[in-house]
Scaffold this motif. Structure first.
Motif, PDB file in Angstrom:
ATOM      1  N   LEU A 123       0.840  -1.200   0.000  1.00 42.34           N
ATOM      2  CA  LEU A 123       0.000   0.000   0.000  1.00 42.34           C
ATOM      3  C   LEU A 123       0.871   1.244   0.000  1.00 42.34           C
ATOM      4  CD1 LEU A 123      -3.087   0.229   0.136  1.00 42.34           C
ATOM      5  CD2 LEU A 123      -2.812   0.908   2.525  1.00 42.34           C
ATOM      6  N   ILE A 124       1.916   1.207   0.816  1.00 35.37           N
ATOM      7  CA  ILE A 124       2.824   2.361   0.857  1.00 35.37           C
ATOM      8  C   ILE A 124       3.421   2.581  -0.524  1.00 35.37           C
ATOM      9  CG2 ILE A 124       4.980   3.221   1.823  1.00 35.37           C
ATOM     10  CD1 ILE A 124       4.335   1.589   4.338  1.00 35.37           C
ATOM     11  N   GLU A 125       3.758   1.491  -1.152  1.00 31.18           N
ATOM     12  CA  GLU A 125       4.344   1.611  -2.473  1.00 31.18           C
ATOM     13  C   GLU A 125       3.275   2.003  -3.484  1.00 31.18           C
ATOM     14  OE1 GLU A 125       5.270  -1.906  -4.487  1.00 31.18           O
ATOM     15  OE2 GLU A 125       7.024  -1.111  -5.543  1.00 31.18           O
ATOM     16  N   GLY A 126       2.036   1.688  -3.147  1.00 35.51           N
ATOM     17  CA  GLY A 126       0.933   2.016  -4.046  1.00 35.51           C
ATOM     18  C   GLY A 126       0.665   0.927  -5.067  1.00 35.51           C
ATOM     19  N   GLN A 127       1.045  -0.308  -4.749  1.00 37.35           N
ATOM     20  CA  GLN A 127       0.884  -1.389  -5.723  1.00 37.35           C
ATOM     21  C   GLN A 127       0.248  -2.595  -5.065  1.00 37.35           C
ATOM     22  OE1 GLN A 127       1.490  -0.724  -8.745  1.00 37.35           O
ATOM     23  NE2 GLN A 127       2.692   1.132  -8.485  1.00 37.35           N
ATOM     24  N   ASP A 128      -0.097  -3.571  -5.876  1.00 39.81           N
ATOM     25  CA  ASP A 128      -0.498  -4.856  -5.332  1.00 39.81           C
ATOM     26  C   ASP A 128       0.100  -5.923  -6.237  1.00 39.81           C
ATOM     27  OD1 ASP A 128      -2.599  -6.229  -7.184  1.00 39.81           O
ATOM     28  OD2 ASP A 128      -3.106  -4.093  -7.170  1.00 39.81           O
ATOM     29  N   PRO A 129       0.148  -7.164  -5.767  1.00 40.53           N
ATOM     30  CA  PRO A 129       0.876  -8.173  -6.547  1.00 40.53           C
ATOM     31  C   PRO A 129       0.026  -8.817  -7.641  1.00 40.53           C
ATOM     32  CG  PRO A 129       0.180  -9.091  -4.478  1.00 40.53           C
ATOM     33  CD  PRO A 129      -0.285  -7.688  -4.477  1.00 40.53           C
ATOM     34  N   TYR A 130      -1.177  -8.349  -7.837  1.00 41.48           N
ATOM     35  CA  TYR A 130      -2.054  -9.053  -8.768  1.00 41.48           C
ATOM     36  C   TYR A 130      -2.328  -8.285 -10.058  1.00 41.48           C
ATOM     37  CZ  TYR A 130      -2.773 -11.688  -4.520  1.00 41.48           C
ATOM     38  OH  TYR A 130      -2.564 -12.428  -3.382  1.00 41.48           O
ATOM     39  N   THR A 131      -2.256  -6.956  -9.987  1.00 38.89           N
ATOM     40  CA  THR A 131      -2.671  -6.168 -11.142  1.00 38.89           C
ATOM     41  C   THR A 131      -1.640  -6.228 -12.266  1.00 38.89           C
ATOM     42  OG1 THR A 131      -3.733  -4.704  -9.585  1.00 38.89           O
ATOM     43  CG2 THR A 131      -3.524  -3.916 -11.846  1.00 38.89           C
ATOM     44  N   TYR A 132      -2.118  -6.490 -13.456  1.00 36.63           N
ATOM     45  CA  TYR A 132      -1.239  -6.516 -14.626  1.00 36.63           C
ATOM     46  C   TYR A 132      -0.964  -5.104 -15.113  1.00 36.63           C
ATOM     47  CZ  TYR A 132      -1.254 -11.534 -15.405  1.00 36.63           C
ATOM     48  OH  TYR A 132      -1.036 -12.875 -15.291  1.00 36.63           O
ATOM     49  N   HIS A 133       0.268  -4.867 -15.464  1.00 43.12           N
ATOM     50  CA  HIS A 133       0.613  -3.568 -16.066  1.00 43.12           C
ATOM     51  C   HIS A 133       1.353  -3.840 -17.361  1.00 43.12           C
ATOM     52  CE1 HIS A 133      -0.396  -1.363 -12.408  1.00 43.12           C
ATOM     53  NE2 HIS A 133       0.251  -2.291 -11.722  1.00 43.12           N
ATOM     54  N   THR A 134       0.659  -4.346 -18.342  1.00 46.49           N
ATOM     55  CA  THR A 134       1.373  -4.669 -19.575  1.00 46.49           C
ATOM     56  C   THR A 134       1.945  -3.423 -20.229  1.00 46.49           C
ATOM     57  OG1 THR A 134      -0.807  -4.756 -20.549  1.00 46.49           O
ATOM     58  CG2 THR A 134       0.296  -6.842 -20.188  1.00 46.49           C
ATOM     59  N   GLU A 135       1.388  -2.256 -19.854  1.00 42.95           N
ATOM     60  CA  GLU A 135       1.903  -1.023 -20.459  1.00 42.95           C
ATOM     61  C   GLU A 135       3.316  -0.711 -19.973  1.00 42.95           C
ATOM     62  OE1 GLU A 135      -0.421  -1.267 -18.237  1.00 42.95           O
ATOM     63  OE2 GLU A 135       0.051   0.064 -16.574  1.00 42.95           O
ATOM     64  N   LEU A 136       3.720  -1.331 -18.879  1.00 42.22           N
ATOM     65  CA  LEU A 136       5.063  -1.051 -18.361  1.00 42.22           C
ATOM     66  C   LEU A 136       6.115  -1.957 -18.969  1.00 42.22           C
ATOM     67  CD1 LEU A 136       4.254  -0.607 -14.575  1.00 42.22           C
ATOM     68  CD2 LEU A 136       4.784   1.162 -16.247  1.00 42.22           C
ATOM     69  N   LEU A 137       5.670  -2.827 -19.858  1.00 41.42           N
ATOM     70  CA  LEU A 137       6.625  -3.788 -20.404  1.00 41.42           C
ATOM     71  C   LEU A 137       7.209  -3.276 -21.703  1.00 41.42           C
ATOM     72  CD1 LEU A 137       4.596  -7.035 -19.754  1.00 41.42           C
ATOM     73  CD2 LEU A 137       6.467  -6.095 -18.397  1.00 41.42           C
ATOM     74  N   ASN A 138       8.386  -3.730 -21.958  1.00 43.88           N
ATOM     75  CA  ASN A 138       9.036  -3.433 -23.212  1.00 43.88           C
ATOM     76  C   ASN A 138       8.266  -4.173 -24.310  1.00 43.88           C
ATOM     77  OD1 ASN A 138      10.714  -3.301 -25.360  1.00 43.88           O
ATOM     78  ND2 ASN A 138      12.589  -3.690 -24.190  1.00 43.88           N
ATOM     79  N   PRO A 139       7.660  -3.422 -25.240  1.00 47.67           N
ATOM     80  CA  PRO A 139       6.796  -4.107 -26.214  1.00 47.67           C
ATOM     81  C   PRO A 139       7.565  -5.117 -27.065  1.00 47.67           C
ATOM     82  CG  PRO A 139       6.999  -1.757 -26.716  1.00 47.67           C
ATOM     83  CD  PRO A 139       7.717  -1.975 -25.436  1.00 47.67           C
ATOM     84  N   ALA A 140       8.864  -4.961 -27.132  1.00 47.57           N
ATOM     85  CA  ALA A 140       9.614  -5.879 -27.992  1.00 47.57           C
ATOM     86  C   ALA A 140       9.777  -7.264 -27.371  1.00 47.57           C
ATOM     87  CB  ALA A 140      10.992  -5.294 -28.299  1.00 47.57           C
ATOM     88  N   ASP A 141      10.035  -7.307 -26.087  1.00 53.86           N
ATOM     89  CA  ASP A 141      10.355  -8.617 -25.536  1.00 53.86           C
ATOM     90  C   ASP A 141       9.626  -8.973 -24.252  1.00 53.86           C
ATOM     91  OD1 ASP A 141      11.614  -7.028 -23.732  1.00 53.86           O
ATOM     92  OD2 ASP A 141      13.641  -7.476 -24.424  1.00 53.86           O
ATOM     93  N   GLY A 142       8.801  -8.071 -23.736  1.00 49.70           N
ATOM     94  CA  GLY A 142       8.004  -8.441 -22.580  1.00 49.70           C
ATOM     95  C   GLY A 142       8.711  -8.299 -21.249  1.00 49.70           C
ATOM     96  N   THR A 143       9.944  -7.761 -21.235  1.00 51.35           N
ATOM     97  CA  THR A 143      10.591  -7.506 -19.952  1.00 51.35           C
ATOM     98  C   THR A 143      10.156  -6.135 -19.470  1.00 51.35           C
ATOM     99  OG1 THR A 143      12.480  -6.527 -21.054  1.00 51.35           O
ATOM    100  CG2 THR A 143      12.615  -8.865 -20.535  1.00 51.35           C
ATOM    101  N   GLY A 144      10.398  -5.869 -18.185  1.00 48.63           N
ATOM    102  CA  GLY A 144      10.049  -4.566 -17.656  1.00 48.63           C
ATOM    103  C   GLY A 144      10.805  -3.485 -18.411  1.00 48.63           C
ATOM    104  N   ALA A 145      10.069  -2.465 -18.857  1.00 49.36           N
ATOM    105  CA  ALA A 145      10.717  -1.407 -19.632  1.00 49.36           C
ATOM    106  C   ALA A 145      11.500  -0.514 -18.690  1.00 49.36           C
ATOM    107  CB  ALA A 145       9.678  -0.607 -20.395  1.00 49.36           C
TER     108      ALA A 145
END
Ligand SMILES: Nc1ncnc2c1ncn2[C@@H]1O[C@H](COP(=O)(O)OP(=O)(O)OP(=O)(O)O)[C@@H](O)[C@H]1O
Ligand SMILES: Nc1ncnc2c1ncn2[C@@H]1O[C@H](COP(=O)(O)OP(=O)(O)OP(=O)(O)O)[C@@H](O)[C@H]1O
Ligand SMILES: [Mg+2]
Ligand SMILES: [Mg+2]
Lengths: 536, 538, 333, 313
Positions: free
Chosen positions: D54-76
């Motif tokens: 919560l402090i970080e403002g995240q949870d472990p379940y929500t997908y954020h495909t927009e944060l991925l490198n569109p070329a290879d699927g790693t975190g951008a």
């Protein structure tokens, strides 16, 4: 774009000769035609010819071409009798001339329960097939006639327009009469293709060498360029990828027969040199989310339609291969690309990441304004299915559809979804037709006869109207007319929304730096083993 | 005298904040026998260990100990290794835990031979055999035995043999004869003397047995509470002790025949009766079984103290093990309070055990190394469900055996040999037993503490009137405490009867030799007795 | 002697009992599996008729208890599947016949056993020696940097998944340094050098993964033992530290170590699935996993029995060894 | 009797009771302390995972495909997408927040790792010690049962269990039971071997001669002398069990996704070791540090329990 990828192997100039290495993750390889489930363009087709063969091309549908026969089969007007004439001068590796008797014996042999396990579509189609026990206990099968050494006539139990495809299956390979009475035939069959088996080390490797009796001029489907083919079994896919990228020594002449996984794809993507060794199909198997139409809220078509909007196909693509590009194009139809007669349509237009509002609205209309809880979502743990299922789960959650994942070992999962009980709500499936006809796409997944008993109708979808359509299309001999009927069935089924088509999965393969003609046609999404050659 | 061999200067040894040894200085000359005597816990063993650098890491040593011009406290590793075993041979105080339990005696001896001499295994074995025979052991059997297969006295002789292997210049012998019966002890002392005469070996002898001191020592260093209170020649010490403590010590010395001939008490009904007891130990490696006890019959009255004496290895400890149910007899019957032990139910056995207190011969290994001594002493109370505060009882028991009650939180390894032994006694007394089995309970105690403990036993005996099996090789002690005595030889009873008559006028040859071998704490008289004993044993 | 014979006899009976229980348990659990063993031989599409035929041919149509007894019987009398010219004969001792692999189970195991044994023996010897040496070394330097470093390295081994270690090993030694072959197997008979050369990396990987327990166990035991009086005696005698540690202390340390070793070696002889996979070594582990995934009951039974046999054998061996290592631990005393 | 109470010389300071000694000894062991702190931190992280996320403002379940490198699927972005809002970056292919995944994963992994270890240790020590001490038929029974369990093909058992066990049984319970069941034989064999050697030691005999029953001998005589191997087996099996949880979830017995667990994250991350090493490093380091902490604490505990190690005051 996709074209550029599929052309990856073209850069290598190939010549005759050399040894091609196939690195396989499986630990056994059936070489007995009666036991093989190989597609007509993979391993055992290197040693076995059949009546017909497949011709794949990068930019058109796969076509059926004559192989041992002079044409792809001549049907009677009712579509129940098919006649083939064999080419002249064909001989097997042991010198046996290939006549109608060898073909007939080979097919009959596939009925014996000692040699079961292969592709057996013909067993139910040939008249009298279901009761036939094979040549050793049941005498001859009357529905296969051999009026002369060059002619084979098949009498079917019902009209079947796709018989030419059936005739390309492994069981239609010749077997010298009297041979193959014991299990060792699986490791040392008599060859008719460009290669014959030199050695078979269980679990380790198989080596094919040239069959002197093979005549390239009679073969439209095989080039037979390498002098030898070695299949190395039991290889770890991760290690195979590393070996192929390194391309040291013999590994330059090798390719991996299994798919490249997303993590490896990511690595190859960032490595420009490696890119030339990666070949990705344009499309492939249909990946779908099956909704069990017999269970609770899912019995309501409206609820099922909500799923069409709730899923996030982008997330699924990313989960499957890291990027939409590698994963494969978004699917809206049931018939896969590269199949003659396919019509493109979209009954449930939505952005790739879904339309949550629409999904919620449909759910509300169906009487579930607060969403649905506790849907049982079994999924196989093979092939990253569990990862993909999580993407689906997260997407459904957005629309208030809460599922509980149940990862199962692949066999257990298969038994569950193909079993008679159907105790699950939804699951992920993927379907690769066994032959390039819409028939092989639609019937196995949606025919009433395919529910339970090992059938793949995972949605347990049963609509008499659709069954009738399927029967009609199967009986139509004219491919164009049949295609129209299949397209109609496709749409009709989608109206009921028993499955959510997700993507047409692209398969990616790696090959060594010196493997050429490594092409993947529009169908099937596998490289054509019969065409490959090696650089000098 | 010639140049000193070993000279200690201001040696202090501390364990954390407690000082075990304080500024001790003394010398040992070549060919001289120096006896280190003193109260239990006064730092004798610790001093000896410090010379070979064998103290645990928790000890800090200051001062210097110069051997042949080298300070043993500062020499480097290889040089120290040369000294160990080569120049200084060491006999450890508690032989039963000093040997590696998982190797045969032969292996350990052979390794010790080869530690300083590059000889073949066979030659080393030959040397080992020779040494074992020198200490009066059956070499053939002992070489193949594991330590746990030998009796306390046998082990002690093995340890002595090991120390003698390389004909060291200095032999440090820490209570080398505590577990030996007097005849063997006399033999060993004879051996030490001849060693000195033949090879000029100097001997630093730690002992509490003033008889032994009188027998062999040239000079005596008296230690108390970590400090040297007196240094004197042996003759001088016995003739005119200077320190108050020394006088106290000499006064406490018991000698055979000095006990008041107590009235022979009428024998009460037997609490324990042993009939035709036989015990055979199987030994591994195809060797013939050992018949440790061979048809022994004896009884112990309900308030009687039965002394059990006899040669080392004659089966004394085995008999006590049978009584406590730790060893199953191979023949005969044992009845305690009318119950046949072999046929007793689990309940009966428990009841019997509740009434038995045991002092084990080897105090070091009989105490759980992971339990504080307080816990060990309280154990019988806990086992038999005594309710209430054990701490008080533990303190009382500790005090009774002259240990500081505040030590109940200490662990066995932090105690001296004699202190451990007293813990064992305290534990045995915890439950106010009806039968006390005491296997050499005072062997590691200096005479003054021994006197207190014997007094304690006598008091308790009077108070509680328990039966007691008292195993000892110290005939004077036996004479003092026992009502009746049984003499054991080779697993058989050779003589039995009231103490006064058996020890006063022994009938059997063996007993006579035994009595003659008991040393007395007077150099003059001891020399005469020695001659007499020599004559007797031929 | 008599006693020893009796002891061995009782143990052999016990072993037989264990194998019976394991085989029966495996059989029973197999029938808990939702999967139908005949399904794999049914073909595609798998019609109920075809399935029934396959079941009958493979003998899966009988009640499972009877199948179990058929299996047991086959060990002594051999078995025949099917009839006529296509019948499959599996001569005694028949531990079943794999319809998936077209071979008697015994032959399959026979093919793979040398590989598994090579892998297991080599790796276990390395990890035993390396582990114990590390543990002893650590104990002698307790609390010092070397101790912590050695412990950290060995713990990295237990925390890291086998697959990762194998993969990194291949990347480093196989590709980057290019010093060892990354896969394949050469039989000992062909060339002992090549045999070892092909196995070095898998050995090291397995050893790295498994050494931690040994290192830590021996460290702990060593610390206990070094405080004992008999170590003091050994030193007082002037034995070199090498002997004191390497002989007098070590022998006392070995009791728990060899126990774990027997357990691990027994298990390893049943196959090291991941390592075999990564290095493409066709051993028993792969055979078993394939059997599970292909619902190949005969192979499953055969391999399980073999694996159990090794476990029991190894445990028997250490039980006997206890008496040698520590005479006080002698059984029956 | 009091007249004989005259211990010569200066009074010796009293020793402190054993239990207090343990804490004291541990207090002097800086490594053990640091380890304890790490373990407490991890436990806090596990307990407070929702809060931390919560402090970080995240949870472990929500997908954020927009944060991925569109070329290879790693975190951008930098090191797999490490940023102010994603402290550890994001998971490849899903874009889930890696910090939340690791924090939540601690819950699963710790629960399973510790509980399963506890179960197998408890069973192993009790059965092993009793088999070694009592001997006879009981030893035979226990030994043969360990043989059976060690020789049993566990893989097939797990698969069958995964498919057959009703969904109503809580998975953590099932997992703990299964890992515990197959984990104890190894412990039991070691403990039995040690007990065989201990039971003929004089101090054990002494206790027996006192009439001490099995329970007393076990608790007071055997157990304190068994700690060294038991602690080692326990601390080493914690990471192994955490890894096992991941493997079992693959067979359908484990905690089903998307509930995060270290084991699963690590096994997913292996493939990414070259492309997105951070994905492996964060959960891997978490597991490794926890392992190290448990082992160092174990060493400290062993030292503290060994009276010979330290000077006690
Ligand atoms: N490891 C240790 N830690 C703490 N104190 C110890 C340790 N070893 C010995 N001591 C103490 O040091 C003192 C001297 O012990 P030492 O063993 O030298 O006595 P001793 O003179 O040999 O007595 P005894 O005649 O009883 O054997 C004793 O008070 C003992 O409690
Ligand atoms: N466990 C055993 N295995 C084989 N032999 C043994 C065993 N225990 C004792 N013995 C042998 O039995 C004999 C009697 O031993 P026991 O311990 O009873 O002697 P002891 O009279 O107490 O002698 P000591 O006065 O020396 O302690 C000895 O010869 C000894 O070596
Ligand atoms: Mg002493
Ligand atoms: Mg004795």
């Amino acid at each position: 774009n996709a074209n550029e990828q599929s052309g990856g192997g073209g850069a290598v100039a190939v010549a005759s000769g050399g040894t091609l290495y196939i690195l396989s993750d499986t630990t056994s390889q059936h070489l007995d035609p009666a036991k093989s489930q190989n597609l007509a363009i993979t391993t055992i087709s290197l040693i076995h010819r059949r009546l017909t063969a497949w011709k794949t091309s990068a930019d058109g549908p796969a076509t059926v071409v004559p192989d041992l026969a002079t044409d792809t089969g001549r049907a009677s007007a009712d579509g129940k009798t098919w006649t083939y004439t064999l080419k002249d001068g064909l001989k097997m590796a042991d010198g046996t001339p290939i006549t109608s008797a060898e073909i007939k014996y080979g097919i009959e042999r596939s009925f014996d329960s000692a040699f079961s396990g292969g592709l057996g579509y013909h067993k139910n189609l040939l008249a009298g097939g279901p009761d036939y026990k094979g040549p050793f206990k049941g005498g001859e099968l009357a529905s296969i006639e051999t009026p002369d050494p060059k002619t084979v006539v098949f009498h079917l139990a019902r009209p079947y327009g796709d018989w030419p495809w059936i005739a390309s299956m492994p069981a239609f390979a010749p077997v010298p009469k009297g041979k193959g009475t014991d299990a060792t035939y699986d490791t040392k069959p008599v060859a008719s293709g460009p290669y014959q088996v030199e050695s078979y080390q269980k679990g380790v490797q198989v080596k094919f060498v040239r069959n002197p009796n093979w005549d390239a001029k009679t073969d439209l489907a095989r080039t037979g360029l390498p002098d030898a083919v070695v299949i190395q079994m039991g290889q770890d896919t991760g290690v195979v990828a590393k070996r192929l990228l390194a391309s040291q020594g013999n590994d330059a002449f090798a390719f991996g027969s299994s798919f490249v996984n997303p993590a490896q794809l990511a690595q190859i993507r960032t490595n420009p040199a490696a890119k030339n060794q990666l070949v990705t199909s344009k499309s492939g198997a249909l990946a779908y989310l099956a909704l069990n139409t017999k269970r609770g809220p899912l019995a309501n078509p409206k609820v099922r339609q909500a799923f069409q909007y709730a899923v996030d196909k982008t997330a699924y693509q990313v989960a499957a291969a890291g990027s939409a590009d590698l994963a494969g194009p978004i699917a809206t139809t049931l018939i896969t690309e590269g199949i003659a007669g396919r019509e493109v349509y979209d009954l449930y237009p939505a952005p790739p990441s879904g339309d949550v509002a629409k999904a919620k609205q449909l759910l509300a209309e169906a009487g579930f304004p607060n969403g649905i809880d506790n849907l049982d979502f079994p999924v196989s743990t093979a092939n990253n299915e569990a990862d993909k299922a999580q993407a689906i789960q997260a997407a459904l959650q957005r629309a208030g559809i809460r599922t509980k994942l149940r990862p199962l070992d692949d066999e257990a999962w298969t038994t569950l979804v193909t079993g008679n009980d159907g105790t699950y709500d939804l699951t992920l499936g993927s379907w690769q037709p066994d032959f390039p006809s819409a028939n092989a796409n639609i019937e196995p997944l949606f025919g009433t006869s395919e529910i339970g008993n090992g059938g793949y109708n995972e949605a347990r979808y049963s609509v008499p109207e659709v069954d009738a359509l399927i029967a009609e299309a199967q009986g139509t001999v004219d491919p164009a007319a049949a295609g129209k009927l299949w397209a109609k069935a496709d749409k009709r089924i989608m109206q009921d929304s028993p499955v959510v088509p997700l993507i047409y999965t692209r398969n990616s393969f790696l090959h060594g730096a010196k493997v050429g003609n490594f092409a993947i046609g529009a169908f099937p999404a596998y490289p054509n083993y019969l065409q490959m050659g090696l650089a000098k | 005298m010639s140049e000193q061999l070993l000279s200690l200067r201001d040696v202090s040894i501390r364990f954390g904040d407690t000082a075990a040894v304080r500024e001790v200085s003394f010398e040992v000359h070549p060919g001289e026998v120096v006896a280190l005597v003193g109260e239990s816990g006064s730092g004798k063993s610790v001093t000896a260990l410090s010379l070979l650098g064998l103290l645990p890491g928790t000890a800090t040593v200051t001062g210097s100990a110069v051997l042949d011009g080298r300070d043993l406290y500062t020499v480097d590793g290889p040089a120290l290794r040369k000294v160990r075993g080569g120049e200084i041979g060491m006999v450890f105080q508690e032989p039963m835990s000093a040997l590696n339990p998982v190797f045969r005696i032969g292996t350990q001896l052979v390794d010790a031979v080869r530690a300083h001499r590059k000889v073949s295994r066979a030659a080393a074995r030959e040397r080992a055999r020779e040494l074992l025979e020198l200490v009066e052991l059956d070499a053939r059997r002992v070489l193949r035995a594991y330590p746990h297969e030998l009796s306390g006295g046998q082990l002690q002789r093995v340890v002595i043999a090991i120390a003698l292997i390389h004909d060291p210049k200095l032999l440090i012998a820490d209570e080398p004869t505590t577990a030996l019966d007097v005849t063997v002890q006399a033999g060993i002392l004879q051996l030490l003397r001849s060693l000195r005469d033949r090879l000029g070996t100097a001997i630093l002898l730690v002992t509490h047995d003033m008889g032994v001191v009188a027998d062999v020592a040239d000079r005596v260093v008296v230690l108390r509470d970590g400090q040297v209170v007196e240094q004197n020649t042996a003759a001088g010490l016995f003739a005119s002790p200077q320190a108050e403590y020394t006088r106290e010590l000499l006064d406490s010395v018991l000698s055979l025949g000095s006990a008041p001939a107590g009235a022979v008490r009428p024998t009460s009904a037997p609490l324990v009766s042993v009939t035709d007891l036989a015990v055979t130990y199987r030994v591994g490696g195809g060797a013939p079984p050992v018949r440790a006890v061979d048809g022994v019959s004896l009884t112990i009255g309900t308030d009687e103290v039965l002394g059990l004496v006899g040669e080392s290895g004659s089966g004394k400890s085995t008999i006590s093990s049978v009584l406590t149910g730790l060893v199953a007899p191979s023949g005969g019957t044992v009845q305690v309070d009318g119950v046949d032990i072999a046929r007793a139910s689990a309940r009966q056995r428990r009841d019997i055990r509740r009434q038995i207190g045991i002092v084990f011969q080897n105090p070091a290994s009989a105490l759980n190394p992971r339990a504080t001594i307080g816990a060990s002493i309280a154990e019988p109370l806990v086992v038999h469900g005594e309710r209430g505060e054990h701490r008080e009882r533990v303190a009382e028991l500790l005090a009774a055996v002259r240990l500081d009650p505040g030590w109940s939180g200490r662990y066995p390894h932090e105690l001296s040999g004699g202190q451990r032994q007293r813990v064992g006694i305290a534990r045995a007394l915890a439950l106010r037993p009806r039968l006390l089995i005491a296997d050499e309970p005072t062997s590691a105690l200096d005479v003054s503490v021994q006197a207190s403990v014997l007094d304690l036993l006598a008091d308790l005996q009077r108070e509680l009137a328990f039966a007691c099996l008292f195993i000892s090789h110290d005939l004077a002690v036996v004479e003092r405490v026992a009502d009746r005595v049984v003499v054991l030889h080779h697993g058989k009873v050779v003589e039995e009867g009231p103490v006064a008559s058996v020890l006063g006028s022994p009938r059997e040859d063996y007993t006579r030799r035994l009595v003659a071998a008991a040393p007395v704490a007077d150099p003059e008289r001891q020399r005469e007795r020695r001659e007499a004993w020599r004559a007797l044993s031929g | 002697m008599n006693r020893t014979l009796r002891f061995v006899g009782i143990r052999l009976l016990g072993m037989l009992g264990v194998l019976l229980v394991v085989s029966f348990g495996t059989f029973a659990v197999f029938y808990l599996l939702p999967t139908d063993p005949a399904y794999m031989s049914c073909g595609k599409p798998c019609t109920p008729e075809n399935l029934a035929l396959a079941r009958e041919f493979m003998g899966f149509d009988k009640p499972w208890i009877q199948q179990y007894f058929d299996f047991l019987g086959g060990i002594f009398t051999g078995r025949t599947f099917g009839t006529g010219v296509t019948a499959i004969v599996c001569s005694a001792p028949c531990f079943g016949y794999s319809f998936q692999q077209n071979e008697p189970v015994l032959a399959l195991i026979g093919d793979r056993l040398p590989i598994t044994v090579s892998l297991a023996i080599g790796a276990s010897v390395i990890w035993l020696i390396a582990g114990v040496a590390t543990g002893v070394f650590s104990a002698l330097r307790r609390g010092k940097f070397a101790d912590r470093a050695a412990m950290t390295v060995t713990l990295a081994g237990v925390s890291a998944p086998a697959y990762l270690v194998g993969l990194l090993g291949i990347l480093l030694f196989g590709f980057t340094l290019d010093v060892v072959p990354v896969s394949g197997y050469v039989t000992f008979a062909q060339s002992p050098v090549d045999w070892a050369w092909h196995l070095v990396l898998p050995w090291l990987v397995l050893a790295f993964i498994n050494a931690a327990v040994y290192a830590r166990l021996s460290r702990g035991q060593m610390l206990e033992i070094m405080g004992e009086d008999f170590i003091r005696t050994a030193r007082a005698v002037g034995l070199p530290e090498r002997t004191v540690v390497g002989k007098y202390a070590l022998r006392n340390v070995l009791l728990p170590v060899v126990t774990v070793f027997a357990v691990d070696l027994g298990a390893l002889l049943g196959g090291a699935v991941i390592t075999e996979r990564v290095f493409a070594l066709p051993g028993l582990g792969g055979l078993l996993v394939d059997a599970v995934h292909q619902v190949d009951l005969p192979v499953l039974m055969g391999v399980s029995l073999f694996a159990a046999f090794f476990v029991v054998l190894a445990n028997f061996a250490v039980d006997v060894l206890y008496g040698v290592l520590d005479p006080r631990a002698r059984l029956g005393s | 009797m009091s007249d004989i109470l005259s211990p010569g010389g200066a009074p010796v300071p009293a020793a402190v009771p054993a239990s207090r000694n343990l804490w004291r000894a541990l207090r002097h062991d800086r490594w053990a302390q640091a380890s304890a702190v790490v373990i407490v931190l991890v436990v806090i992280t596990a307990l407070a995972a929702p809060l931390l996320a919560l402090i970080e403002g995240q949870d472990p379940y929500t997908y954020h495909t927009e944060l991925l490198n569109p070329a290879d699927g790693t975190g951008a972005g930098f090191l797999g997408g490490i940023s102010g809002s994603h402290w550890f970056g994001v998971e490849p292919l899903t874009g889930r927040d890696l910090f939340a995944v690791v924090a939540y994963g601690a819950r699963t992994s710790f629960l399973i790792g510790l509980a399963a270890t506890a179960v197998s240790m408890l069973l192993g020590v009790l059965l092993g010690a009793s088999a070694g001490y009592v001997g006879g038929w009981w030893d035979t029974v226990v030994s043969r049962v360990t043989d059976v369990l060690l020789g049993f093909p566990q893989l097939i058992f797990m698969i069958a269990l995964g498919a057959v066990a009703p969904q109503s049984i809580p998975r953590p319970l099932l997992l703990i039971a299964v890992i515990g069941l197959f984990g104890w034989p190894r412990v039991a064999r070691v403990v039995r071997a040690q007990t065989l050697s201990l039971r003929n030691r004089d101090f054990v005999k002494a206790a027996r001669a006192l009439g001490a029953g099995g329970a007393h001998v076990f608790r007071r005589e055997l157990l304190p002398n068994l700690w060294a191997p038991v602690i080692v087996l326990a601390t080493v099996s914690i990471p192994a069990n955490i890894g096992l949880e991941a493997a079992l979830s693959f067979l359908g017995v484990g905690i089903p996704p998307p509930t995060p667990s270290w084991g699963r994250s690590i096994s997913d991350a292996i493939n990414w070791v070259q492309t997105d090493p951070m994905f492996l490093i964060f959960p891997g380091a978490a597991l490794f540090i926890a392992t190290l902490a448990f082992n160092m604490l174990g060493d400290g505990l062993r030292d503290a329990l060994d009276p010979k190690t330290a000077v006690r005051r």
